[in-house]
Design an enzyme around this catalytic site. Sequence first.
Site, short mmCIF file in Angstrom:
data_model
loop_
_atom_site.label_atom_id
_atom_site.label_comp_id
_atom_site.label_asym_id
_atom_site.label_seq_id
_atom_site.Cartn_x
_atom_site.Cartn_y
_atom_site.Cartn_z
N SER A 141 0.92 -1.20 -0.23
CA SER A 141 0.09 0.00 0.07
C SER A 141 0.81 1.28 0.03
CB SER A 141 -0.88 -0.09 1.20
OG SER A 141 -1.83 1.18 1.42
N TYR A 155 -2.02 -0.35 10.01
CA TYR A 155 -2.10 -0.76 8.84
C TYR A 155 -0.73 -0.36 8.05
CZ TYR A 155 -3.75 -1.45 4.23
OH TYR A 155 -4.16 -1.75 2.62
#
Length: 246
Positions: A141, A155
């Site tokens: 990501s 995250y």
Amino acid sequence: MARPVTIVTGGSRGIGAAACVRLAADGHDVVVGYVSDAEAAERTATAVRAAGARCVKVRVDTSDEADVERLFDTTADRVGPVTGLVNNAGVTGPLGRLADADPADLRRVIEVNLLGTLLCSRRAARSMAALGGGAIVNVSSAAATLGSPGEFVHYAASKAAVDALTTGLAKELGPDGIRVNAVAPGMIDTEMHATMGDPGRAERAASSIPLRRVGRAEEIAAAIAWLMSPDASYTTGAVVRVSGGR
């Protein structure tokens, strides 16, 4: 030549589903790993078969070693030797500051995003080394470098670990003919935002992205497909950012 056999974890929806369909169109037989949504997994499998590929669905919690072993064993038994793996399964937990996060959510994010990727990659390394080669693509990501303050730094941290894994494992497995790369998506229009409690998040972010729009799952799938293809035969250890410039 035999068709490549590729496992896609988290393959029932979003980027995972788009990757399954794109890989099928590119000539892969596909195994759809999914954790709970059997109906969504069947929709993906139907689209994969419509593209002319063989497809098997396997329910799997990638953070569970026994489940991962069963995923790979089922693939070998029902489709063939695993030549490709897309580590896409991931969770975020609710949006919010780290100080307010529930430790159970933190633990689950690390278990799925990092431990699950490690377990699947470990088994893939063993299987592919016996074949003399293969390809692994990790879905990271852009959050890994942006940090995602106020939203989900846990995250982001898990995805930064995935980037480190990609770099190290590419060097470790290169002599075995196994390529390891990652794709780092930016803001993508998927169900993930609603799942984390903010369905309008992607739309609001568009103005902060240099290309002035959010991405589509199919655009990430295209990058995954390239990294899995012979066109990327000299590419390993790369983290390809697909983020609209953000």
